[in-house]
Design an enzyme around this catalytic site. Structure first.
Site, short mmCIF file in Angstrom:
data_model
loop_
_atom_site.label_atom_id
_atom_site.label_comp_id
_atom_site.label_asym_id
_atom_site.label_seq_id
_atom_site.Cartn_x
_atom_site.Cartn_y
_atom_site.Cartn_z
N GLY A 1 -3.50 10.63 14.08
CA GLY A 1 -2.11 10.23 14.29
C GLY A 1 -1.98 9.33 15.49
O GLY A 1 -2.93 9.05 16.21
N GLY B 1 0.35 8.74 18.93
CA GLY B 1 1.32 9.29 19.86
C GLY B 1 1.93 8.22 20.72
O GLY B 1 1.63 7.04 20.58
N SER C 1 1.43 7.60 23.80
CA SER C 1 0.53 7.00 24.79
C SER C 1 -0.84 6.67 24.24
O SER C 1 -1.72 6.24 24.98
CB SER C 1 0.37 7.95 25.99
OG SER C 1 -0.14 9.19 25.57
N GLY C 2 -1.07 6.87 22.95
CA GLY C 2 -2.37 6.53 22.40
C GLY C 2 -2.61 7.13 21.03
O GLY C 2 -1.75 7.83 20.49
N ASP D 1 8.47 18.11 27.17
CA ASP D 1 8.54 17.45 25.86
C ASP D 1 8.23 18.43 24.73
O ASP D 1 7.43 18.14 23.84
CB ASP D 1 7.59 16.26 25.82
CG ASP D 1 7.97 15.23 24.74
OD1 ASP D 1 9.14 15.26 24.29
OD2 ASP D 1 7.12 14.42 24.36
#
Length: 644
Positions: A334, A336, A338-339, A452
């Site tokens: 997947g 995200g 940030s990466g 989060d």
């Protein structure tokens, strides 16, 4: 003097000595595509500075290699940029084409409208900037097909057949030829079709194949027009009735003599003039800030290196490359904020999840430091375990235990998968999540706020045990503080009102997010701040509570699997966690106890309902999960209905 200003002045003066070009840089514009996301007033100057840095990097890299990839800034102010020339262009033509491309991009970039994304496709080169990492994208909703308005004036059937054969050949041959191929079908006849296909250097081979296959399908809608182009995120394809490619050094290429010299001068002057004033305005205000930031990041990086060296966390970059089959797209789990995350198999046969960060030191240091420094010191059955990291290779990598059953978001996004989550499974998942958060807040040696908590950050192992993941936004909470005042960062729909409006951060921010997550899980519906439905999931459950009908809010898939009094109790705990007042929300240890001991649950007060007319400029979109995430600097106007 600012390095940006110096480089622009050098560009201005050096443009006067550019040697004449005798070739064709193919600067005809195929399309300019501007996004609709805008920078807030609070981030405007920083975004401008980051954009200029990105364009500087593009110019330097293009001159040396024919393509460029740059990341500048941090968080919501980051600017990602990519540019590439067609591989049949000479280096001088490439430089000229990109200079023209940059000038035309002024219609999108932050200097005028504060637009955060833009793409400019010329027949000889391509330039894109955005506020998220798009480098590996093969296709996207913004891709475009551009057809000539005029039909072929000869044998249209023959030309259509030749064009169809041509683009299929271009697609297959480009894959065998480093992502680039030119050619023709029907050479010498009256229905000859000429074409070019090229994948951008930022996409891997499988992404190139996906992009070219998509391009072949799209470009066929142009037949029998004289020309057609497909402008995808990961590739470019064009066919024409005339031979347009590989014209360098050919007398009819155009742009020769003083024309090339004058064009270069004009482009340099226009671009320099449009930026130099803005740079001058930014130098004074941001010079000191950037210096302080670099000093802080250098100290953080030193602390990070000490942490890694004292532990057994360091794993060789080459080992992780091989474990993921060199980050093959088939192993991608997947994307995200940030990466990207890839599945890998270590030499001992152990399956792991490898998080791949593309940022250089200034971009990733905060999030990377958090994940290493915080997670490496905490261990709990309901937290994803950090196994290691790599900080010595060309990219920064984090290695986690592999969690095979995906996230709650995955299961609730498709009713076929929701059916697998029985009442008992959902109950155990929510209890595990509560216990994991209670450990972070009260039981670990560090006092940590996750910031989060949401469906996509709760993963499920082989036994469907909850595992809290992604600690990039987590914050260490000092024992002597009642709250922290920070820039907001997280996901809309899960953020507590006191944090969203005033930036006040306590453990109760996680408690609020947990309450939303609990209600989503048991109701089978997701909280979506972009939804046109004025009735939020919190308001829906609150209405059921006020009419003593809470069991009716439960996911219909669970019909007959639960007792009404248990459903009432669980959803009431969710409302208790999502109360508007932070002081009224229970601690996570109390929540975990209420979920497991069967004792009385206090009556909740009304949750904070976001007014449906609230003006909230959304930040970066997480492409994998579809949620809207924002980070420090976004301006917003929020109306809250106070509790009764």
């Amino acid at each position: 003097m600012s390095p940006h200003l110096l480089s622009l002045l050098l560009l201005l003066f050096s443009s006067l000595s550019i040697t004449p070009s005798l070739s064709d840089p193919r600067t005809s514009q195929a399309a300019l595509i501007c996004g609709n996301r805008t920078a807030s007033n609070a981030t405007r100057q920083t975004v401008i500075t980051n954009f200029l840095s990105a364009m500087d990097a593009v110019s330097t890299q293009i001159s040396s290699s024919g393509y460029a990839r740059s990341v500048n800034g941090t968080g919501n102010e980051t600017v990602f940029a990519f540019s590439e020339c067609m591989k049949d262009l000479s280096r001088s033509d490439c430089d000229l084409c990109v200079a023209q491309c940059k000038t035309q991009l002024n219609n999108c970039h932050p200097f005028s409208k504060l637009i955060r994304s833009g793409r400019n496709y010329l027949d000889g080169c391509y330039l894109r900037y955005d506020d998220y990492n798009f480098f590996e994208e093969a296709t996207s909703p913004s891709d475009r097909t551009v057809c000539n308005v005029t039909d072929f004036d000869g044998n249209r059937t023959a030309f259509t057949e030749n064009s169809a054969s041509l683009v299929r050949n271009l697609s297959s041959q480009a894959l065998k030829n480093d992502g680039f191929f030119v050619g023709s079908v029907g050479e010498g006849g009256n229905s000859t079709a000429y074409g070019l296909a090229q994948c951008w250097e930022s996409v891997n081979k499988s992404g190139c194949a996906e992009c070219l296959t998509d391009a072949v399908t799209k470009i066929s809608s142009c037949f029998p027009k004289k020309e057609g182009r497909v402008l995808n995120s990961g590739c470019f394809m064009m066919y024409s009735t005339v031979r347009f490619y590989n014209n360098s050094g050919v007398g009819d290429g155009g742009g020769g003599g003083n024309g090339g010299r004058n064009l270069a001068i004009i482009l340099a002057v226009v671009f320099s003039a449009s930026t130099v004033v803005l740079v001058l305005g930014s130098v004074f205000f941001f010079g000191r800030r950037r210096l302080d930031k670099r000093r802080r990041e250098k100290k953080q990086l030193g602390d990070l290196a000490k942490t890694v060296n004292k532990s057994n966390l360091n794993i060789k970059y080459e080992t992780l490359e091989r474990a993921t089959n060199y980050f093959d797209i088939s192993n991608k789990l997947g994307q995200g904020g940030s990466g990207s995350v890839f599945k890998g198999i270590l030499p001992d046969g152990k399956a792991v999840a490898v998080k791949r960060l593309f940022f250089n030191t200034r971009q990733w240091v905060d999030d990377f430091f958090n994940e290493i420094n915080l997670i490496s010191g905490v261990h709990h059955k309901n937290l994803v375990k950090l196994l290691g990291c790599s900080i010595t290779g060309p990219e920064s990598l984090l290695v986690y235990e592999f969690v095979p059953n995906n996230s709650l978001h995955y299961h609730l996004s498709d009713r076929r998968y929701s059916e697998k989550l029985s009442w008992e499974m959902r109950y155990n998942i929510i209890v595990g999540t509560a216990e994991g958060l209670a450990y972070l807040h009260e039981e670990s040696r560090l006092r940590i706020i996750h910031r989060d908590i949401k469906l996509s950050n709760v993963l499920l192992d082989e036994n469907f045990t909850a595992k809290i993941a992604d600690f990039g936004l987590a914050r260490l909470f000092p024992e002597d503080r009642t709250h922290l005042s920070t820039g907001i960062a997280g996901t809309l729909g899960y953020m507590a009102p006191e944090y969203l409006v005033r930036g006040q951060l306590t453990e109760k921010v996680d408690v609020y997010s947990f309450g939303v997550l609990l209600i989503e899980l048991f109701c089978g519906k997701r909280s979506n701040p972009k939804s046109q439905d004025p009735l939020s999931i919190l308001q829906m459950v609150w209405n059921y509570y006020n009419t003593n009908r809470l069991p009716e809010a439960v996911d219909p898939i669970l019909s007959g699997q639960f007792r009404a009094e248990v459903a009432t109790r669980v959803l009431q705990i969710g409302l208790l966690c999502a109360q508007a007042s932070a002081e009224l929300r229970p601690s996570m240890s109390v929540v975990a106890k209420m979920l497991t001991d069967g004792g009385p649950v206090p009556p909740p007060s009304q949750p904070p309902f976001l007014n449906s007319d609230a003006e909230i400029p959304f930040g970066r979109s997480n492409s994998r999960h579809g949620s809207s995430s924002i980070s420090s600097g976004n301006s917003m106007t929020v109306s809250l209905i106070e509790p009764r």
